[in-house]
Write a protein that holds these residues in place. Structure first.
Motif: not given
Ligand code: OOG
Ligand code: MG
Length: 264
Positions: A208-224
């Motif tokens: 599940f940590q992978s989904l959390c990490a993806l969300v972090d990466l997207l948010i830091s790129d200004g995406k959802t």
């Protein structure tokens, strides 16, 4: 570190796009240009996806890459990255996959998520089941556009959309079903023989940590992350090369299986 001009970024995106269409390998850009930034490499990736969208493809989700030690060591790169999945990359469970028009394809077992809502803020591990309709087993087919599928830097692999080629989604459970995800066994099977195996915890300590990490990466790129997105968690084991007439299968304990057959 070289700062790439916008012309170079567009040129690299076009070269990778053409390499994929013509099945021709390229020299990694970091070999010819020197080191360039992760920021520039995600710009190349985005322009490459824009070229696919212009061809009529649609974005259906994301793939995480390099989320397990096995994959990090296999590729010699040690930071999780993401790539984009489009509709034409998806093939049906148990179907045929042709080696024609590929460069040097490999396959690896994956866990996938399908989100049931847009995710626009950081996600805690315990919230993952409630934001997913499905959590299941997938096979990813990788195909790098670089020479020999090796010797590339992290920016090179990001620019190449994380070596993505195709993916197959298989059996799943609903997000609410309780399984011991870190201790679940993941197997890669080739012609009915288990060739690789690992536990869920191999993926960042908990899949599940992978989904959390993806969300972090997207948010830091200004995406959802949009509702209905397919997300591949990143392989828990190393990938294997595809061979004509092979049956490739992945099994996820307590969840089920997924497979495809390789045509020469
Ligand atoms: C990079 C893509 C990594 C994974 O699951 O770790 C990846 C590569 O192996 O070339 O898809
Ligand atoms: Mg993968």
């Amino acid at each position: 570190m070289t700062k790439l001009s916008s012309e170079k970024i567009a040129q690299f995106a076009q070269s990778l796009h053409s390499a994929r269409h013509s099945s021709k390998e390229l020299e990694p850009f970091s070999k010819t240009e020197g080191e360039y930034s992760l920021e520039d490499s995600y710009k190349i990736q985005k322009l490459g996806i824009d070229l696919r969208l212009a061809d009529g493809e649609k974005i259906v989700g994301y793939k995480m890459g390099l989320t397990s030690k096995a994959k990090m060591d296999q590729m010699g790169l040690h930071t999780p990255i993401y790539g984009v999945l489009t509709d034409t990359m998806q093939i049906k469970n148990t179907s045929e996959f042709s080696l024609q028009e590929r460069i040097h394809p490999k396959t690896e077992p994956e866990i996938y998520f399908i989100t049931n809502q847009e995710i626009s803020s950081r996600l805690a591990l315990e919230d993952v089941p409630s934001v997913c309709d499905k959590i299941g087993v997938a096979l990813e087919i990788l195909d790098s556009r670089y020479m020999g599928f090796k010797y590339f830097s992290l920016p090179d692999v990001i620019a190449d959309n994380a070596s993505s080629s195709h993916f197959v989604l298989g059996d799943f459970v609903t997000g609410t079903e309780r399984l011991d995800w870190p201790n679940i066994q993941i197997e890669l099977i080739s012609d009915e023989k288990t060739v690789e195996a690992a536990l869920g915890s191999a993926i960042l300590g908990h899949p599940f940590q992978s989904l959390c990490a993806l969300v972090d990466l997207l948010i830091s790129d200004g995406k959802t992350l949009p509702a209905g997105s397919i997300v591949l968690a990143g392989a828990a084991t190393t990938a294997i090369e595809l061979k004509a007439e092979q049956w490739a299968e992945a099994r996820l304990q307590g969840v089920g299986s997924v497979s495809f057959h390789v045509k020469g």
